[in-house]
Write a protein that holds these residues in place. Sequence first.
Motif, PDB file in Angstrom:
ATOM      1  N   TYR A 104       0.761  -1.141   0.133  1.00  0.00           N
ATOM      2  CA  TYR A 104      -0.041  -0.044   0.173  1.00  0.00           C
ATOM      3  C   TYR A 104       0.785   1.436   0.109  1.00  0.00           C
ATOM      4  O   TYR A 104       0.317   2.243  -0.346  1.00  0.00           O
ATOM      5  CB  TYR A 104      -1.033   0.023   1.268  1.00  0.00           C
ATOM      6  CG  TYR A 104      -0.428  -0.056   2.654  1.00  0.00           C
ATOM      7  CD1 TYR A 104       0.214   0.988   3.247  1.00  0.00           C
ATOM      8  CD2 TYR A 104      -0.330  -1.317   3.257  1.00  0.00           C
ATOM      9  CE1 TYR A 104       0.625   0.866   4.366  1.00  0.00           C
ATOM     10  CE2 TYR A 104       0.103  -1.482   4.240  1.00  0.00           C
ATOM     11  CZ  TYR A 104       0.582  -0.160   5.100  1.00  0.00           C
ATOM     12  OH  TYR A 104       1.225  -0.193   6.452  1.00  0.00           O
ATOM     13  N   CYS A 108       1.151   4.624  -3.353  1.00  0.00           N
ATOM     14  CA  CYS A 108       1.141   6.252  -2.972  1.00  0.00           C
ATOM     15  C   CYS A 108       2.183   7.055  -3.141  1.00  0.00           C
ATOM     16  O   CYS A 108       2.146   8.187  -3.182  1.00  0.00           O
ATOM     17  CB  CYS A 108       0.411   6.035  -1.692  1.00  0.00           C
ATOM     18  SG  CYS A 108      -1.256   5.256  -1.512  1.00  0.00           S
ATOM     19  N   THR A 252      -1.933   1.066  11.252  1.00  0.00           N
ATOM     20  CA  THR A 252      -1.746   1.412  10.100  1.00  0.00           C
ATOM     21  C   THR A 252      -2.150   0.353   8.959  1.00  0.00           C
ATOM     22  O   THR A 252      -2.581   0.515   7.934  1.00  0.00           O
ATOM     23  CB  THR A 252      -0.334   1.829   9.718  1.00  0.00           C
ATOM     24  OG1 THR A 252      -0.012   3.053  10.684  1.00  0.00           O
ATOM     25  CG2 THR A 252       0.129   2.416   8.352  1.00  0.00           C
ATOM     26  N   HIS A 256      -5.215  -0.026   5.939  1.00  0.00           N
ATOM     27  CA  HIS A 256      -5.007   0.035   4.487  1.00  0.00           C
ATOM     28  C   HIS A 256      -5.354  -1.204   3.842  1.00  0.00           C
ATOM     29  O   HIS A 256      -5.438  -1.323   2.690  1.00  0.00           O
ATOM     30  CB  HIS A 256      -3.526   0.415   4.087  1.00  0.00           C
ATOM     31  CG  HIS A 256      -2.988   1.708   4.322  1.00  0.00           C
ATOM     32  ND1 HIS A 256      -3.423   2.630   3.242  1.00  0.00           N
ATOM     33  CD2 HIS A 256      -2.235   2.252   5.107  1.00  0.00           C
ATOM     34  CE1 HIS A 256      -2.729   3.803   3.620  1.00  0.00           C
ATOM     35  NE2 HIS A 256      -2.250   3.503   4.897  1.00  0.00           N
TER      36      HIS A 256
END
Length: 303
Positions: A104, A108, A252, A256
Motif C-alpha cells: 500500500y 502512493c 496502519t 490499508h
Amino acid sequence: MDFKDLSYVLAIARYQNITKAANSLYVTQPTLTKFLQNLETELGQKLFRKLGHRFVLTYAGERYVAKATEILNLKKEMDQELNDIIKNNYGSLKIAFPTMRGTYMLPCTLPIFNSLYPNVHLDILESHSSQLEGMLLNGEADLAFFNLPVKSPDIDYEIICHEELLLILPAHHPLVNLGIKKQECKYPWMDLRHLKDEPFLFQIPGQRTQQTVDLLFKSCGITPIVKLQTSNIAAKVQLVAKGYGCGFVTETHLKHIQPPPNIVCFSVGTDTCTTVDFVAAYRRGSYLPYHAQEYIKIVKDFT
C-alpha cells in the motif's frame, strides 16, 4: 586488482556456484573460472574450497569478502555523493520494504517521487522485516522502512511515525465486552490476561510486530496458545474475522488492508496502549543520498 575483481568474488560467494555467478555477472563460466584461478595464484592462497558443486569460502575468503564489501560500499557512497553534487536530478536508489507494507505504500509514494525526480532510477526490494537490516549492511539496499527494534549497532534510523499495536477479535467473541474505556486510549483497553486460554494467530518469529507481541505476553506472565504462525497479515485479519483465533495488527496495516466489518479492535499494554516506531533505516555513518532524503519526506507526508 579493480572493483570488477571484488564484484566477481562476491558473486561467487553469494551463489556458491561458478555458473550461476557467471550468469549474474554476464560473463562466461570459463572466464570466471580463469579469473578465480589467476586471483588465487596471485594471492598465494585459496579463497574457496569445493564441496561437490559448491564453492565455500575459506577463512581467507571470508576476510576477502568482508573487506571487498566495505570497499564497494564506500565506492557506492562516493559515487552517490559526487552525483548529488554534479547532477542533483540524476541517480539511482535501492529501497527495501516489508512485503505487506510495500503493497500500500508504493502505489502512493512512487508516483509522487517519480513526478519530482523522473531521472532517478528506483530499485524496489521486498522481504520479511527480519531480513531488511542485513540488506542494508551488505549494501543490497540504501534505505529500508520497518518498525523498531533495530538489532545491529551499525544501523541508524529516522522515525517516520508512531503506530498503535491493536488486539483484534471477531465481533461475536464472548470476551469483547471486557474492554475498558480509558481516556488515553483510542480503543477500548483489554487486559491480555483475560485471553490466556484463547488461541492466537501470530506472525512468524523475527518479524518486528511479533517481537513486540512477545514482550506484551511476557510482561503479563502469560504463555500464549499459538494456533497458527503466518507472515500474511491480510490473511490473518480475515481468519480472525471468521473466528479462527485472536490476533494483533498495527493500526496502519488495518487501515490499508480494508478489514472486514465484523472485527473489534482493542488497545493493549501494561496500563495503556502500545505503540511501535515506524522508521527509515540506513547504514550508520554512510552517506545518505539527497534523493533518499527526499523519498523519506514523501513517506512522512503519506503516513
